[in-house]
Scaffold this motif. Structure first.
Motif, PDB file in Angstrom:
ATOM      1  N   ASP A 146     -67.593  15.024 -17.025  1.00  8.65           N
ATOM      2  CA  ASP A 146     -66.896  16.317 -17.012  1.00  8.65           C
ATOM      3  C   ASP A 146     -67.194  17.154 -18.259  1.00  8.65           C
ATOM      4  N   ILE A 147     -67.904  16.588 -19.227  1.00  3.70           N
ATOM      5  CA  ILE A 147     -68.137  17.290 -20.494  1.00  3.70           C
ATOM      6  C   ILE A 147     -68.817  18.644 -20.293  1.00  3.70           C
ATOM      7  N   PRO A 148     -69.887  18.750 -19.490  1.00  2.00           N
ATOM      8  CA  PRO A 148     -70.513  20.068 -19.322  1.00  2.00           C
ATOM      9  C   PRO A 148     -69.556  21.121 -18.777  1.00  2.00           C
ATOM     10  N   MET A 149     -68.658  20.734 -17.889  1.00  2.00           N
ATOM     11  CA  MET A 149     -67.672  21.676 -17.368  1.00  2.00           C
ATOM     12  C   MET A 149     -66.653  22.039 -18.440  1.00  2.00           C
ATOM     13  N   LEU A 150     -66.177  21.052 -19.178  1.00  2.00           N
ATOM     14  CA  LEU A 150     -65.145  21.298 -20.178  1.00  2.00           C
ATOM     15  C   LEU A 150     -65.658  22.174 -21.313  1.00  2.00           C
ATOM     16  N   ARG A 151     -66.960  22.138 -21.557  1.00  2.00           N
ATOM     17  CA  ARG A 151     -67.540  22.963 -22.622  1.00  2.00           C
ATOM     18  C   ARG A 151     -67.648  24.441 -22.231  1.00  2.00           C
ATOM     19  N   LEU A 152     -67.365  24.743 -20.983  1.00  2.00           N
ATOM     20  CA  LEU A 152     -67.388  26.138 -20.540  1.00  2.00           C
ATOM     21  C   LEU A 152     -66.162  26.907 -21.016  1.00  2.00           C
ATOM     22  N   VAL A 153     -65.084  26.196 -21.354  1.00  2.00           N
ATOM     23  CA  VAL A 153     -63.801  26.855 -21.586  1.00  2.00           C
ATOM     24  C   VAL A 153     -63.322  26.667 -23.021  1.00  2.00           C
ATOM     25  N   GLY A 154     -62.441  27.555 -23.434  1.00  2.00           N
ATOM     26  CA  GLY A 154     -61.908  27.494 -24.785  1.00  2.00           C
ATOM     27  C   GLY A 154     -60.782  26.503 -24.965  1.00  2.00           C
ATOM     28  N   ASN A 155     -60.237  25.995 -23.844  1.00  2.00           N
ATOM     29  CA  ASN A 155     -59.055  25.123 -23.920  1.00  2.00           C
ATOM     30  C   ASN A 155     -59.238  23.885 -23.042  1.00  2.00           C
ATOM     31  N   PRO A 156     -60.073  22.936 -23.481  1.00  2.00           N
ATOM     32  CA  PRO A 156     -60.266  21.715 -22.692  1.00  2.00           C
ATOM     33  C   PRO A 156     -59.135  20.712 -22.879  1.00  2.00           C
ATOM     34  N   THR A 157     -58.794  20.020 -21.808  1.00  2.00           N
ATOM     35  CA  THR A 157     -57.783  18.965 -21.849  1.00  2.00           C
ATOM     36  C   THR A 157     -58.398  17.688 -21.296  1.00  2.00           C
ATOM     37  N   LEU A 158     -58.242  16.596 -22.029  1.00  2.63           N
ATOM     38  CA  LEU A 158     -58.779  15.302 -21.622  1.00  2.63           C
ATOM     39  C   LEU A 158     -57.653  14.463 -21.031  1.00  2.63           C
ATOM     40  N   VAL A 159     -57.852  14.025 -19.804  1.00  4.76           N
ATOM     41  CA  VAL A 159     -56.821  13.282 -19.074  1.00  4.76           C
ATOM     42  C   VAL A 159     -57.100  11.789 -19.190  1.00  4.76           C
TER      43      VAL A 159
END
Length: 216
Positions: free
Chosen positions: A184-197
């Motif tokens: 999911d890292i490439p998707m999470l790097r698209l946004v300013g507010n990533p949350t790791l579940v």
């Protein structure tokens, strides 16, 4: 500018994988033969160490849908969500979805699971759009071909294509993303507010400034 909330599905919104449970459910309901399990096992064994071949592995798993229409399988998929997936949803995740909807986010689930069933997710959760691994359809029926696995770098590619198709521009700083694994890292790097579940060490190390949540 569009404020998105991007979510992975398996192990982010719902406990565990959904591909194998869907196959087992289809077998139990008589929609797939029992030998489909051996086809699926063979497909995944042959792609071990060859991540580029995962779409072929999924073709083995979902070969039973070939020649059937999406409408023909929708009732099975709805029952699968009601009976199998709904009890596995993280309660905290559902609350988060509703909160994001209330703050004006467009909620998009981006999943490697198959669109055979994933396209019905908005009937069960406050989700605006689902981007999933595509099972090809021609002349109104499934061909048995599975297109690029919606995982890793394929996720931002699919998100970009969806934004372009809908004439939208991502407001990265106002957007958020939720994922549980390194894929999911490439998707999470698209946004300013990533949350790791419920993140493992690899994911946490890759995004050291991300918010962490423990959902049960």
């Amino acid at each position: 500018m569009t404020k998105l909330a991007l979510f992975d599905f398996d192990d982010t919104l719902s406990r565990g994988d959904s591909v194998v449970p869907f196959l087992l459910y289809a077998i139990r309901r008589g929609a797939a033969p029992k030998r489909q399990l051996f086809r699926a096992a063979w497909g995944f064994l042959t792609q071990l160490g060859r991540p580029g071949k995962i779409s072929r592995a999924k073709e083995h798993t979902f070969s039973f849908i070939k020649g059937r229409s999406p409408d023909e399988l929708d009732d099975l998929a709805r029952d699968f969500f009601r009976e199998v997936i709904t009890p596995r949803l993280f309660e905290d995740a559902i609350a988060e979805l509703w909160n994001l909807k209330s703050t004006g986010h467009t909620v998009v689930v981006v999943s490697a699971s198959a669109d055979v069933y994933m396209h019905l997710l908005p009937e069960f959760l406050p989700v605006d759009t689902v981007i999933a691994t595509r099972c090809a359809v021609e002349n109104g029926v499934y061909t048995g071909h599975v297109q690029a696995n919606c995982r890793g770098e394929e996720k931002p590619r699919r998100i970009a294509a969806w934004l372009q198709a809908n004439d939208l521009t991502l407001d990265a700083e106002a957007s958020c993303g939720y994922g549980d694994s390194a894929s999911d890292i490439p998707m999470l790097r698209l946004v300013g507010n990533p949350t790791l579940v419920n993140p493992g060490k690899k994911l946490a190390a890759a995004l050291p400034n991300a918010r962490h949540v423990r959902w049960r």
